[in-house]
Design an enzyme around this catalytic site. Sequence first.
Site, PDB file in Angstrom:
ATOM      1  N   ILE A 139       0.870  -1.307  -0.212  1.00  0.00           N
ATOM      2  CA  ILE A 139      -0.152   0.125  -0.079  1.00  0.00           C
ATOM      3  C   ILE A 139       0.764   1.267  -0.232  1.00  0.00           C
ATOM      4  CG2 ILE A 139      -1.857   1.302   1.161  1.00  0.00           C
ATOM      5  CD1 ILE A 139      -2.772  -1.480   2.548  1.00  0.00           C
ATOM      6  N   ARG A 184      -3.793   1.475  11.457  1.00  0.00           N
ATOM      7  CA  ARG A 184      -4.424   0.747  12.656  1.00  0.00           C
ATOM      8  C   ARG A 184      -4.331   2.052  13.644  1.00  0.00           C
ATOM      9  NH1 ARG A 184      -6.493  -2.504   9.732  1.00  0.00           N
ATOM     10  NH2 ARG A 184      -6.601  -4.764   9.815  1.00  0.00           N
ATOM     11  N   GLU A 201     -12.427   1.069  18.198  1.00  0.00           N
ATOM     12  CA  GLU A 201     -13.337   0.965  17.118  1.00  0.00           C
ATOM     13  C   GLU A 201     -14.702   0.168  17.377  1.00  0.00           C
ATOM     14  OE1 GLU A 201     -11.437   0.060  13.386  1.00  0.00           O
ATOM     15  OE2 GLU A 201     -10.106   1.515  13.452  1.00  0.00           O
ATOM     16  N   HIS A 246     -13.027   3.433   9.143  1.00  0.00           N
ATOM     17  CA  HIS A 246     -12.320   2.344   8.890  1.00  0.00           C
ATOM     18  C   HIS A 246     -12.749   1.951   7.523  1.00  0.00           C
ATOM     19  CE1 HIS A 246      -9.592  -0.927  10.411  1.00  0.00           C
ATOM     20  NE2 HIS A 246      -9.566  -0.834   9.033  1.00  0.00           N
TER      21      HIS A 246
HETATM   22  C1  GLV Z   1      -8.568  -3.315   6.826  1.00  0.00           C
HETATM   23  O1  GLV Z   1      -8.188  -2.571   7.617  1.00  0.00           O
HETATM   24  C2  GLV Z   1      -7.804  -4.517   6.572  1.00  0.00           C
HETATM   25  O2  GLV Z   1      -6.577  -4.725   7.193  1.00  0.00           O
HETATM   26  O3  GLV Z   1      -7.855  -5.328   5.486  1.00  0.00           O
END
Ligand code: GLV
Length: 330
Positions: A158, A238, A267, A286
């Site tokens: 990512i 997170r 959360e 989220h």
């Molecule tokens: C979402 O937060 C994931 O870890 O896929």
Amino acid sequence: MKPKIYVTRKLNEGILAKLEETCEVTLWEEENLPVPREVLEREIREADGLFCLLTEQIDAALLEKAPRLKIIANLAVGYNHIDIEAATAKGIMVTNTPGVLTETTADLTFALLMATARRLVESSDYLRRGAWVTWSPMLLTGQDVYGSTLGIIGLGRIGEAVARRAKAFDMKVYYHNRTRKPEAEEQLGLEYCDMATLLRESDFVCILVPYTPGTRHLIGHNELALMKQSAILINTSRGGIIDETALYYALAEGKIWAAGLDVFEQEPVPANHPLLTLPNVVTLPHIGSASIKTRLRMADIAADNLLKGLAGLTPPNLVNPQVDARDTKR
Ligand code: GLV
């Protein structure tokens, strides 16, 4: 006899039907409520497979109650809510859904970065409450994204996808990671640096490391103190990676300019959370990977992992390869 699986949330019909072809499926039917712990503890006793979300704490105590369990298929890439060591010790496979959500989560990270920089939520609220009287030169002015400096903490899939987006905005991109990535440096023109330099030099800091005991409160008072007063912190990983109390004071006292948060230590985040009182915070529930296409593909991949594991094959996204599927075939 069909293996028994417990599914902790309603899934798309097609995916459920696929699971039901070869398994006896029990489902937590509430769409908008997580399965209560006592229900999970009861259901796990009989289960050969568990299809779970990040809302369930899969800890050693729960696994003690699961004598038949062979596989936990997690509908997320992050698996900090699962005690991998305990699962491995019990010979239980754990799988996740990496890859499929990379671009979608990078899109959301960049959207949050832009929304925070240009005060989109604040501006929209301003208009809706009828406060817009006239165009004004400095009204709701924000920070430039194009040509600015981005620091990425955690250059995984990512992180790299965010860096690619940043390059299209002509940003200088620093990164900090456990290991250097010379290929990414060369291909994307990234510059590796230590945390302190990254925090000091960046206009935007994106957190993209996994949440582990080692990354808990990675960003606290000292780290925030290094950031520019005009800097923006983005977290789509997170919540626990940031010390939220330290962040609150840094934002409230103007030590940093703004934050964009998709994740929180607790959360759902309580409605009276201090961070929600600040105008310079954009908050999301989220939704990093929440595109229709990606969420459906994630569920499909998790189902495939589960079925492969139960069939005695090695699931494609096995997190603990120390557990061999063939050993767990009973
Ligand atoms: C979402 O937060 C994931 O870890 O896929």
